[in-house]
Design a protein around this motif. Structure first.
Motif: not given
Length: 102
Positions: A59-74
């Motif tokens: 889950y942590v890896w998926a959140v970081i991946n989503e943050l990086a690839l989909r440009d979600q806000p911090r």
């Protein structure tokens, strides 16, 4: 046929990881801990603990991946991580994220 990306603001990996993390945490807290401390049956926590640990790391890896690839806000990522510490929190958070679009 799959849904268009505009209607699905989070990836399948993150959705799967959130469901796995939330389910294993609920099982650990609501089933494993009472069985261990109330009935002395510690085998459940010996299996659920590591299973939940693996689900949490994914889950942590998926959140970081989503943050990086989909440009979600911090702020979104911080909330996603904070809600993962509450039993059922990932279900509630991602339900609201999909409905609100972020």
């Amino acid at each position: 046929m799959s849904e268009p990306e505009t209607r699905n603001p989070i990836s399948r990996l993150l959705r799967f990881a959130a469901i796995a993390e939330g389910t294993t945490l609920l099982l650990l807290v609501c089933v494993g801990v009472p069985l261990k401390h109330g009935f002395g049956f510690a085998e459940v926590t010996r299996w659920l603990g590591p299973l939940h640990g693996m689900a949490f790391l994914i889950y942590v890896w998926a959140v970081i991946n989503e943050l990086a690839l989909r440009d979600q806000p911090r702020g979104w990522a911080i909330k996603a991580m904070l809600f993962s510490f509450l039993p059922g929190g990932t279900f509630w958070f991602f339900r609201r994220s999909v409905v609100s679009g972020r």
